[in-house]
Write a protein that holds these residues in place. Sequence first.
Motif, short mmCIF file in Angstrom:
data_model
loop_
_atom_site.label_atom_id
_atom_site.label_comp_id
_atom_site.label_asym_id
_atom_site.label_seq_id
_atom_site.Cartn_x
_atom_site.Cartn_y
_atom_site.Cartn_z
N SER A 1 38.17 39.37 39.97
CA SER A 1 38.49 40.18 41.14
C SER A 1 37.29 40.97 41.63
O SER A 1 37.16 41.22 42.83
CB SER A 1 39.64 41.14 40.82
OG SER A 1 40.81 40.42 40.48
N ALA B 1 43.39 40.51 29.98
CA ALA B 1 43.72 40.76 31.38
C ALA B 1 42.64 41.60 32.05
O ALA B 1 42.27 41.34 33.21
CB ALA B 1 45.08 41.47 31.47
N TRP C 1 40.28 40.35 35.13
CA TRP C 1 40.30 41.09 36.40
C TRP C 1 38.90 41.52 36.82
O TRP C 1 38.53 41.40 37.99
CB TRP C 1 41.21 42.30 36.26
CG TRP C 1 41.24 43.15 37.50
CD1 TRP C 1 41.90 42.88 38.67
CD2 TRP C 1 40.55 44.39 37.70
NE1 TRP C 1 41.66 43.89 39.59
CE2 TRP C 1 40.85 44.82 39.02
CE3 TRP C 1 39.73 45.18 36.90
CZ2 TRP C 1 40.34 46.01 39.54
CZ3 TRP C 1 39.23 46.36 37.42
CH2 TRP C 1 39.53 46.76 38.72
#
Length: 417
Positions: free
Chosen positions: A184, A176, A180
């Motif tokens: 992101s 994760a 990210w």
Amino acid sequence: MAPTETPPAKPGRRARLRLLSAGYRDLLAVPGVGRMLVASLVSKLPLAMITLSLLLYLGPRYSYATGGLAMSCMAVGQGLSAPVRGRLMDRYPYRPILVGCLVLYLVALGALTAVASARGPAPLVLVLAAVSGVTSPPVGIIMRTLWRVLVGERQLVTAMALDAATSDVVHITSPALAAWLCLSLSGEVAFSVYGALTVVAVLLVLSLPNAPLPTRRAGSGHWAGPLRSAALRRLLVTHAAFSGMITAIDVVISLLNVEQGTTGYIGIQIGALSVGSIVGSLALGAFPGLLARGPKLSALIGVFAAGVVLLAATSQLSPLAMTLACPLTGLAYGSTFGALFTAGGDLAPEGNAAETQAWMGSLTQAGAAIGAWAAAEAGGLTALYVIPVIAVLSAVLTWNIRGPRSDRDLPAPTTTT
């Protein structure tokens, strides 16, 4: 009238909790252990995250096949070079080797990021990925060797159990975090973070109390290094097999859920395996006597085999039943790895401590690669039926391996005139 004896009161809940945590409190009281644990966590995060980041970063710029190949190049470079770095640390002070690897690693990682950002030649990206693997600072090798030096034999099992638990925490969180950072923010930011985390891990190890690794005495070298030990070779085979079985289960879970159209359970079930592993590691670390060498290692592998049988049975019921079985299947994951690494240190011939741990790290990667391929080829249920058989054979292979280390199985030294 004779007084009646009052039976001793049973220990209260708080007393039982204090008893359970006594081993960990004693361990954390040892100077340098806190930094060791932080270094362990910080060093494992970038190693676990960088492979997925390579795929996510290189895929849109080149192709996902190129990203996957870069992952393989980095893993192969790291795995093949680890025994060489381990042998160097057995012969020379580890601090200059660690700093030298760090500098070369940061240069290689920075060059990889720059070339990929500019969409440079794909072959150059693959070469730089391999060089990044070759120059990766051997923090894990050093720490697995330093645990024995810092805490001693009495607290070693608890230390290894706690170290195994950090591996599972990383296994749960790293996908994760990597996704990210890359999706992101950006790939450049992600690789900068990995470089910074590696620097922090190296600095933490360098700041540990003066605890030099056991060094090889003059004239004690052998071209085969630790591989000349027959008992250690059997342990290494078992270690590679166990790593392969663990990875195969992750692949099997993915395949079965894809076949059943329940892909939403994949992450939950793989995470549940790691949660079970954390619980098992911490529980056995609280009772280090249960993790004795020899047959107890075989017993842990036997517990793992029983967990896989349970997983195979529940896979035929429902995704929920399989999810509930996953923590029980993972219960022996971390504790078995901890026992294997501990036994490896016990069996390491004198002067080969770091190289032994390096071989174990390399075989972890090799076993995982073979396990993933074999599970994908065999298919879900077939693999679940085969894994317990391999586990039982592995338990038999390690049944009579004993610690502490012994040189009885080593060839007699040759003399020259």
